[in-house]
Design an enzyme around this catalytic site. Structure first.
Site, PDB file in Angstrom:
ATOM      1  N   ASP A 149      37.599  22.882  -5.677  1.00 35.00           N
ATOM      2  CA  ASP A 149      36.722  21.789  -5.262  1.00 35.00           C
ATOM      3  C   ASP A 149      35.467  21.894  -6.123  1.00 35.00           C
ATOM      4  O   ASP A 149      34.650  22.798  -5.960  1.00 35.00           O
ATOM      5  CB  ASP A 149      36.395  21.938  -3.772  1.00 35.00           C
ATOM      6  CG  ASP A 149      35.507  20.817  -3.238  1.00 35.00           C
ATOM      7  OD1 ASP A 149      34.761  20.203  -4.041  1.00 35.00           O
ATOM      8  OD2 ASP A 149      35.540  20.565  -2.023  1.00 35.00           O
ATOM      9  N   LYS A 174      29.230  12.351  -3.814  1.00 39.17           N
ATOM     10  CA  LYS A 174      28.026  13.120  -4.110  1.00 39.17           C
ATOM     11  C   LYS A 174      27.468  12.752  -5.488  1.00 39.17           C
ATOM     12  O   LYS A 174      26.925  11.690  -5.655  1.00 39.17           O
ATOM     13  CB  LYS A 174      28.346  14.610  -3.970  1.00 39.17           C
ATOM     14  CG  LYS A 174      29.147  14.964  -2.690  1.00 39.17           C
ATOM     15  CD  LYS A 174      28.382  14.691  -1.402  1.00 39.17           C
ATOM     16  CE  LYS A 174      29.240  14.745  -0.146  1.00 39.17           C
ATOM     17  NZ  LYS A 174      30.000  15.962   0.072  1.00 39.17           N
ATOM     18  N   TYR A 185      33.278  24.228   2.187  1.00 41.74           N
ATOM     19  CA  TYR A 185      32.793  23.020   2.857  1.00 41.74           C
ATOM     20  C   TYR A 185      33.408  22.960   4.262  1.00 41.74           C
ATOM     21  O   TYR A 185      34.616  23.168   4.411  1.00 41.74           O
ATOM     22  CB  TYR A 185      33.215  21.800   2.035  1.00 41.74           C
ATOM     23  CG  TYR A 185      32.954  20.495   2.719  1.00 41.74           C
ATOM     24  CD1 TYR A 185      31.651  20.105   3.002  1.00 41.74           C
ATOM     25  CD2 TYR A 185      33.985  19.655   3.104  1.00 41.74           C
ATOM     26  CE1 TYR A 185      31.396  18.914   3.647  1.00 41.74           C
ATOM     27  CE2 TYR A 185      33.742  18.461   3.745  1.00 41.74           C
ATOM     28  CZ  TYR A 185      32.443  18.098   4.020  1.00 41.74           C
ATOM     29  OH  TYR A 185      32.197  16.921   4.659  1.00 41.74           O
ATOM     30  N   ARG A 226      48.515  -0.480  -2.537  1.00 41.53           N
ATOM     31  CA  ARG A 226      48.432   0.909  -2.049  1.00 41.53           C
ATOM     32  C   ARG A 226      48.895   1.911  -3.100  1.00 41.53           C
ATOM     33  O   ARG A 226      48.587   3.093  -3.034  1.00 41.53           O
ATOM     34  CB  ARG A 226      49.220   1.061  -0.732  1.00 41.53           C
ATOM     35  CG  ARG A 226      49.086   2.415  -0.090  1.00 41.53           C
ATOM     36  CD  ARG A 226      49.358   2.420   1.427  1.00 41.53           C
ATOM     37  NE  ARG A 226      50.352   1.468   1.862  1.00 41.53           N
ATOM     38  CZ  ARG A 226      51.679   1.613   1.705  1.00 41.53           C
ATOM     39  NH1 ARG A 226      52.165   2.690   1.133  1.00 41.53           N
ATOM     40  NH2 ARG A 226      52.510   0.673   2.122  1.00 41.53           N
TER      41      ARG A 226
HETATM   42  C1  PLP Z   1      31.158  16.294   0.874  1.00 41.17           C
HETATM   43  C2  PLP Z   1      32.144  17.281   0.423  1.00 41.17           C
HETATM   44  C3  PLP Z   1      33.513  17.089   0.652  1.00 41.17           C
HETATM   45  C4  PLP Z   1      34.051  15.925   1.450  1.00 41.17           C
HETATM   46  O1  PLP Z   1      33.821  14.708   0.813  1.00 41.17           O
HETATM   47  P1  PLP Z   1      33.650  13.302   1.555  1.00 41.17           P
HETATM   48  O2  PLP Z   1      33.451  12.348   0.433  1.00 41.17           O
HETATM   49  O3  PLP Z   1      32.465  13.435   2.465  1.00 41.17           O
HETATM   50  O4  PLP Z   1      34.891  13.046   2.345  1.00 41.17           O
HETATM   51  C5  PLP Z   1      34.388  18.043   0.152  1.00 41.17           C
HETATM   52  N1  PLP Z   1      33.944  19.122  -0.526  1.00 41.17           N
HETATM   53  C6  PLP Z   1      32.630  19.342  -0.751  1.00 41.17           C
HETATM   54  C7  PLP Z   1      32.204  20.543  -1.509  1.00 41.17           C
HETATM   55  C8  PLP Z   1      31.680  18.422  -0.288  1.00 41.17           C
HETATM   56  O5  PLP Z   1      30.385  18.659  -0.508  1.00 41.17           O
END
Ligand code: PLP
Length: 391
Positions: free
Chosen positions: A188, A213, A117, A64
């Site tokens: 982000d 992504k 998001y 962990r």
């Molecule tokens: C998809 C996304 C997230 C969350 O990510 P997950 O891998 O689905 O938990 C956070 N910020 C943005 C901009 C996203 O497109």
């Protein structure tokens, strides 16, 4: 044996031997160049490590806290984001978001783009209820108004371009204002990837990714990451990850590094197609409006050009005829996949307001297009035909 040394080719993550980013994605995180050594790092499936608890033994200890399979990915991501310290990978993008948001003290204040998001917006709403955190929603296109919200705040959360409205924030100006006000700045950077935008270079303290992504890139893995050059912040984030336990599985970390190998090619191709499709969509009779920072007419174009190395592969359109017309267009698609998420090789389209968590200020007829790597003419034919049914 120090696994970090084994995996980082002797390079500190912040000193990538002058390699260009599209080389770093291929070269970083390889095992040592020894006869019969594997070219790819192995997947290490072990929940515990020899010597745990022995005074003077290694720091690996327990699965962990760390795993050797995370290391090459965490080093590669640090090189790409210009972080002085190895990154931290998490079970998902939201786990990374939650860890970064834990930097706001109980009862503190966070400034968040009103079109973040929707998972991030839902999380701050929950923090507001449960942790007495004050949430200030910002229109990040308006730099002065956003700076005014920093007074007495603890953390400025940024997404640029925003999801799904594609508004572009002046990251450099906002990060500088946050620093001057003693406010942490977290970006982000999921939409842009470090190939197109490096927030730490623009003055941010922490960068967050949904590696689900573009990094994974094949819609087959869920993973998140956080990067910072600040040792104290990294220690707090690492502590949060270890205690809350939202750790990446070794296979997911391995898959993400595998995806990273082709990220530069994928982003180059999908971004070129996105630019072409945005241009054609702007002239389409069934399309009311297009947001894509690569269009010279886009309100965010100059800002994006000043802080990004490319405009990305996400396009937002509003469809003439409202929500029903947008739904009809989605239902008529044959090649594009109507599905949530983005950043994969396959093109996806989604009406974001179908999610209850999406703010009302996102138009009901807005479709977010995540452009993949298919032939651009095939993508256009399918879109054009589907939008035709909406007219
Ligand atoms: C998809 C996304 C997230 C969350 O990510 P997950 O891998 O689905 O938990 C956070 N910020 C943005 C901009 C996203 O497109």
């Amino acid at each position: 044996m120090d696994w970090r040394e084994v995996y980082d080719l002797g390079m500190a993550p912040s000193h990538p031997q002058d390699l260009a980013p599209d080389t770093v994605v291929v070269a970083a995180g390889r095992p040592p160049r020894e006869v019969d050594a594997p070219v790819n790092p192995p997947i290490v499936l072990s929940s515990t490590f020899f010597g745990a608890g022995t005074p003077g033994a290694g720091e690996r200890v327990y699965g962990r806290f760390s795993n050797p399979t995370w290391d090459p990915l965490e080093d590669a991501l640090a090189q790409l984001e210009s972080a002085a310290l190895p990154g931290l990978v998490y079970a998902s993008g939201m786990a990374a978001v939650a860890s970064a948001m834990s930097l706001v003290p109980l009862g503190g204040t966070i400034v968040v783009p009103r079109h973040s998001y929707n998972g991030s917006l839902s999380l701050v709403a929950d923090l507001e209820k449960r942790a007495g955190i004050t949430v200030r929603l910002a229109d990040v296109e308006d730099t002065d108004a956003t700076v005014a919200l920093l007074d007495g705040a603890d953390l400025l959360w940024l997404e640029s371009p925003t999801n799904p409205m594609l508004e572009v924030a002046d990251v450099r100006a906002l990060a500088a204002a946050a620093r001057a006000a003693g406010v942490l700045c977290v970006v982000d950077n999921t939409f842009s990837t470090p190939l197109l935008q490096r927030p730490l270079e623009l003055g941010a303290d922490v960068v967050v990714h949904s590696a689900t992504k573009y990094m994974g890139g094949h819609s087959d893995v869920v993973l998140g990451a956080v990067l910072t050059s600040d040792a104290d912040l990294r220690a707090r984030l690492h502590g949060h990850r270890s205690l809350h336990g939202a750790i990446a599985g070794p296979f997911e970390a391995w898959l993400t590094l595998r995806g990273l190998r082709t990220m530069a090619l994928r982003v180059e191709r999908s971004q070129a197609s996105a630019g072409e499709l945005a241009r054609r969509l702007s002239a389409h009779p069934a399309v009311e409006s297009v947001r894509y920072p690569g269009l010279e007419s886009d309100p965010g174009h100059a800002r994006a050009a000043a802080q990004m190395d490319g405009f990305g592969s996400i396009v937002a359109i509003t469809v003439a005829g409202g929500e029903a017309a947008a739904e009809a267009a989605l239902a008529a698609l044959r090649l594009w996949t109507p599905a949530t998420s983005l950043g994969g090789v396959e093109s996806l389209a989604e009406r974001r307001r179908r999610h209850p968590g999406e703010p009302d200020s996102v138009p009901a007829n807005l479709i977010r297009l995540s452009v993949g790597i298919e032939n651009v003419e095939d993508l256009w034919k399918d879109l054009d035909a589907a939008l035709g049914t909406a007219r």
